[in-house]
Design a protein around this motif. Structure first.
Motif, PDB file in Angstrom:
ATOM      1  N   ASP A 197       0.852  -1.183   0.000  1.00 21.36           N
ATOM      2  CA  ASP A 197       0.000   0.000   0.000  1.00 21.36           C
ATOM      3  C   ASP A 197       0.889   1.234   0.000  1.00 21.36           C
ATOM      4  OD1 ASP A 197      -2.243  -1.569   0.022  1.00 21.36           O
ATOM      5  OD2 ASP A 197      -2.703  -1.275   2.143  1.00 21.36           O
ATOM      6  N   LEU A 198       0.603   2.185  -0.888  1.00 15.02           N
ATOM      7  CA  LEU A 198       1.433   3.367  -1.057  1.00 15.02           C
ATOM      8  C   LEU A 198       0.614   4.632  -0.878  1.00 15.02           C
ATOM      9  CD1 LEU A 198       2.082   1.207  -3.684  1.00 15.02           C
ATOM     10  CD2 LEU A 198       4.145   2.595  -3.644  1.00 15.02           C
ATOM     11  N   GLY A 199       1.256   5.671  -0.345  1.00 12.21           N
ATOM     12  CA  GLY A 199       0.560   6.927  -0.130  1.00 12.21           C
ATOM     13  C   GLY A 199       1.451   8.139  -0.350  1.00 12.21           C
ATOM     14  N   ILE A 200       0.807   9.280  -0.495  1.00  7.42           N
ATOM     15  CA  ILE A 200       1.531  10.549  -0.583  1.00  7.42           C
ATOM     16  C   ILE A 200       2.120  10.885   0.781  1.00  7.42           C
ATOM     17  CG2 ILE A 200       1.294  13.010  -1.118  1.00  7.42           C
ATOM     18  CD1 ILE A 200      -1.118  12.274  -2.850  1.00  7.42           C
ATOM     19  N   THR A 201       1.400  10.480   1.821  1.00 13.25           N
ATOM     20  CA  THR A 201       1.829  10.693   3.202  1.00 13.25           C
ATOM     21  C   THR A 201       1.912   9.340   3.906  1.00 13.25           C
ATOM     22  OG1 THR A 201      -0.466  10.943   3.932  1.00 13.25           O
ATOM     23  CG2 THR A 201       0.710  12.965   3.270  1.00 13.25           C
ATOM     24  N   PRO A 202       2.533   9.274   5.076  1.00 16.15           N
ATOM     25  CA  PRO A 202       2.672   7.985   5.764  1.00 16.15           C
ATOM     26  C   PRO A 202       1.355   7.384   6.232  1.00 16.15           C
ATOM     27  CG  PRO A 202       4.217   9.606   6.654  1.00 16.15           C
ATOM     28  CD  PRO A 202       3.271  10.342   5.764  1.00 16.15           C
ATOM     29  N   ASP A 203       0.298   8.198   6.313  1.00 19.28           N
ATOM     30  CA  ASP A 203      -0.973   7.678   6.808  1.00 19.28           C
ATOM     31  C   ASP A 203      -2.084   7.691   5.769  1.00 19.28           C
ATOM     32  OD1 ASP A 203      -1.473  10.379   6.627  1.00 19.28           O
ATOM     33  OD2 ASP A 203      -1.966  10.669   8.748  1.00 19.28           O
ATOM     34  N   GLY A 204      -1.744   7.954   4.503  1.00 16.19           N
ATOM     35  CA  GLY A 204      -2.754   7.921   3.462  1.00 16.19           C
ATOM     36  C   GLY A 204      -3.642   9.140   3.390  1.00 16.19           C
ATOM     37  N   ARG A 205      -3.315  10.171   4.154  1.00 18.83           N
ATOM     38  CA  ARG A 205      -4.068  11.413   4.064  1.00 18.83           C
ATOM     39  C   ARG A 205      -3.420  12.333   3.044  1.00 18.83           C
ATOM     40  NH1 ARG A 205      -7.554  11.831   8.398  1.00 18.83           N
ATOM     41  NH2 ARG A 205      -7.149  10.389  10.121  1.00 18.83           N
ATOM     42  N   LEU A 206      -4.187  13.325   2.583  1.00 18.02           N
ATOM     43  CA  LEU A 206      -3.600  14.330   1.713  1.00 18.02           C
ATOM     44  C   LEU A 206      -2.736  15.267   2.550  1.00 18.02           C
ATOM     45  CD1 LEU A 206      -6.509  15.384  -0.672  1.00 18.02           C
ATOM     46  CD2 LEU A 206      -4.458  14.104  -1.268  1.00 18.02           C
ATOM     47  N   PRO A 207      -1.633  15.774   1.986  1.00 19.25           N
ATOM     48  CA  PRO A 207      -0.854  16.787   2.707  1.00 19.25           C
ATOM     49  C   PRO A 207      -1.709  18.008   3.006  1.00 19.25           C
ATOM     50  CG  PRO A 207       0.347  15.972   0.789  1.00 19.25           C
ATOM     51  CD  PRO A 207      -1.052  15.434   0.686  1.00 19.25           C
ATOM     52  N   ALA A 208      -1.381  18.711   4.062  1.00 14.28           N
ATOM     53  CA  ALA A 208      -2.178  19.869   4.471  1.00 14.28           C
ATOM     54  C   ALA A 208      -2.279  20.899   3.359  1.00 14.28           C
ATOM     55  CB  ALA A 208      -1.566  20.501   5.722  1.00 14.28           C
ATOM     56  N   THR A 209      -1.206  21.158   2.661  1.00 12.14           N
ATOM     57  CA  THR A 209      -1.239  22.157   1.585  1.00 12.14           C
ATOM     58  C   THR A 209      -2.187  21.737   0.479  1.00 12.14           C
ATOM     59  OG1 THR A 209       0.709  21.089   0.632  1.00 12.14           O
ATOM     60  CG2 THR A 209       1.087  23.024   2.017  1.00 12.14           C
ATOM     61  N   THR A 210      -2.235  20.440   0.190  1.00 13.19           N
ATOM     62  CA  THR A 210      -3.146  19.946  -0.844  1.00 13.19           C
ATOM     63  C   THR A 210      -4.586  20.084  -0.395  1.00 13.19           C
ATOM     64  OG1 THR A 210      -1.467  18.367  -1.552  1.00 13.19           O
ATOM     65  CG2 THR A 210      -3.725  17.961  -2.291  1.00 13.19           C
ATOM     66  N   ARG A 211      -4.848  19.783   0.888  1.00 12.60           N
ATOM     67  CA  ARG A 211      -6.208  19.928   1.413  1.00 12.60           C
ATOM     68  C   ARG A 211      -6.659  21.369   1.355  1.00 12.60           C
ATOM     69  NH1 ARG A 211      -4.217  16.462   5.521  1.00 12.60           N
ATOM     70  NH2 ARG A 211      -4.211  18.179   7.026  1.00 12.60           N
ATOM     71  N   GLN A 212      -5.780  22.300   1.725  1.00  9.82           N
ATOM     72  CA  GLN A 212      -6.142  23.707   1.700  1.00  9.82           C
ATOM     73  C   GLN A 212      -6.433  24.177   0.287  1.00  9.82           C
ATOM     74  OE1 GLN A 212      -2.749  25.448   3.601  1.00  9.82           O
ATOM     75  NE2 GLN A 212      -3.317  24.726   5.641  1.00  9.82           N
ATOM     76  N   ALA A 213      -5.586  23.719  -0.671  1.00  6.68           N
ATOM     77  CA  ALA A 213      -5.807  24.098  -2.061  1.00  6.68           C
ATOM     78  C   ALA A 213      -7.140  23.573  -2.557  1.00  6.68           C
ATOM     79  CB  ALA A 213      -4.668  23.582  -2.931  1.00  6.68           C
ATOM     80  N   ALA A 214      -7.490  22.329  -2.149  1.00  5.56           N
ATOM     81  CA  ALA A 214      -8.760  21.744  -2.566  1.00  5.56           C
ATOM     82  C   ALA A 214      -9.930  22.539  -2.009  1.00  5.56           C
ATOM     83  CB  ALA A 214      -8.836  20.290  -2.116  1.00  5.56           C
ATOM     84  N   VAL A 215      -9.816  23.002  -0.760  1.00  2.00           N
ATOM     85  CA  VAL A 215     -10.876  23.797  -0.147  1.00  2.00           C
ATOM     86  C   VAL A 215     -11.040  25.112  -0.887  1.00  2.00           C
ATOM     87  CG1 VAL A 215     -11.528  25.082   1.911  1.00  2.00           C
ATOM     88  CG2 VAL A 215     -10.688  22.755   2.129  1.00  2.00           C
ATOM     89  N   HIS A 216      -9.914  25.757  -1.211  1.00  2.47           N
ATOM     90  CA  HIS A 216      -9.990  27.036  -1.912  1.00  2.47           C
ATOM     91  C   HIS A 216     -10.619  26.872  -3.289  1.00  2.47           C
ATOM     92  CE1 HIS A 216      -8.062  29.267   1.167  1.00  2.47           C
ATOM     93  NE2 HIS A 216      -6.871  28.695   1.034  1.00  2.47           N
ATOM     94  N   ARG A 217     -10.295  25.787  -3.983  1.00  2.00           N
ATOM     95  CA  ARG A 217     -10.872  25.561  -5.304  1.00  2.00           C
ATOM     96  C   ARG A 217     -12.365  25.290  -5.212  1.00  2.00           C
ATOM     97  NH1 ARG A 217      -6.081  22.526  -6.134  1.00  2.00           N
ATOM     98  NH2 ARG A 217      -7.208  20.592  -5.694  1.00  2.00           N
ATOM     99  N   ALA A 218     -12.771  24.629  -4.124  1.00  2.00           N
ATOM    100  CA  ALA A 218     -14.178  24.234  -3.985  1.00  2.00           C
ATOM    101  C   ALA A 218     -15.033  25.360  -3.443  1.00  2.00           C
ATOM    102  CB  ALA A 218     -14.290  23.013  -3.077  1.00  2.00           C
ATOM    103  N   SER A 219     -14.440  26.355  -2.786  1.00  2.00           N
ATOM    104  CA  SER A 219     -15.216  27.406  -2.132  1.00  2.00           C
ATOM    105  C   SER A 219     -15.320  28.638  -3.015  1.00  2.00           C
ATOM    106  CB  SER A 219     -14.536  27.799  -0.807  1.00  2.00           C
ATOM    107  OG  SER A 219     -14.418  26.664   0.028  1.00  2.00           O
TER     108      SER A 219
END
Length: 247
Positions: free
Chosen positions: A216-238
């Motif tokens: 199993d492979l991930g961008i992060t060690p726990d399979g979550r998106l990096p914080a910067t990616t999450r913030q960018a996704a929120v900005h794009r969606a809002s």
């Protein structure tokens, strides 16, 4: 004669079933898997990740290794030295040549770091499939790789590759990178994805294919998106707001 039909891959990419092959060396490695404490990483699993990292960090060197591997082909049949059983491939040496061309163009990449949580989710799947003889990425309860990571407190942004019937760690990784019989070469694409920086590997005995190795492979060690990616996704969606309070 054992027939290799590829492995299984998913980036939450499906491949087909892989081969059986008899190898006493792996039976010994399997004993290590069974006698190690629960969830403890085995030497074999460390070797699998090391083989992946050799292929990523030195693609030219890995291409040279495949050039040597080609010598053991006789049509679609591979006869490896030291092995009592030959195996049949789907595409023969053609797919090895294609892989070598890919590797000659591939730039060196950063190695993948081990991640304990991803190994836990991989272990869940390898243990279940080993006992039942199942193949593929869906668990007996319908779970996906992302579902299994979430059960351990992680996120669902993961990819998964699986090798069945490998002779050793080098063979397991070669199976995934050459991707014989897999039209989209999905396993190779995952292992050479630059954004995938962490992995967990779990290997053990398999009821029908003797060996299963789940990664199993991930961008992060726990399979979550990096914080910067999450913030960018929120900005794009809002939508933009003029009444938003000051930060």
């Amino acid at each position: 004669m054992p027939h290799r039909r590829g492995a299984a891959a998913r980036a939450e990419a499906n491949g087909g079933m892989a081969w059986k092959a008899a190898a006493w060396a792996w039976l010994y490695a399997c004993a290590l898997c069974l006698t190690a404490p629960a969830h403890a990483e085995t030497p074999f699993e460390r070797e699998v990740l090391a083989a992946v990292n050799f292929a990523r960090t030195d693609p030219a060197g890995y291409a040279d290794a495949l050039e040597r591997y080609k010598r053991y082909f006789h049509g679609n049949i591979v006869s490896l030295p030291g092995q009592s059983v030959d195996f049949e491939t789907s595409e023969g040496v053609r797919v090895v040549d294609e892989t070598i061309m890919f590797l000659r163009r591939q730039r060196p990449m950063a190695p993948i770091a081990p991640a304990a949580l991803l190994r836990e989710s991989a272990s869940d799947h390898s243990s279940e499939q080993g006992a039942s003889g199942a193949i593929g990425h869906e668990g007996a309860d319908g779970s996906s790789p992302g579902d299994r990571v979430r059960r351990h407190g992680g996120g669902a942004y993961v990819a998964e590759v699986i090798a069945y019937g490998s002779l050793d760690a080098v063979d397991a990784v070669r199976q995934l990178i050459v991707d014989d019989g897999v039209d989209d070469r999905g396993h190779r694409a995952i292992l050479y994805s630059p954004e995938l920086a962490y992995a967990g590997v779990s290997c053990g005995p398999h009821k029908d294919y003797r060996i299963v190795c789940v990664m199993d492979l991930g961008i992060t060690p726990d399979g979550r998106l990096p914080a910067t990616t999450r913030q960018a996704a929120v900005h794009r969606a809002s939508p933009a707001r003029t009444d938003a309070p000051p930060a």
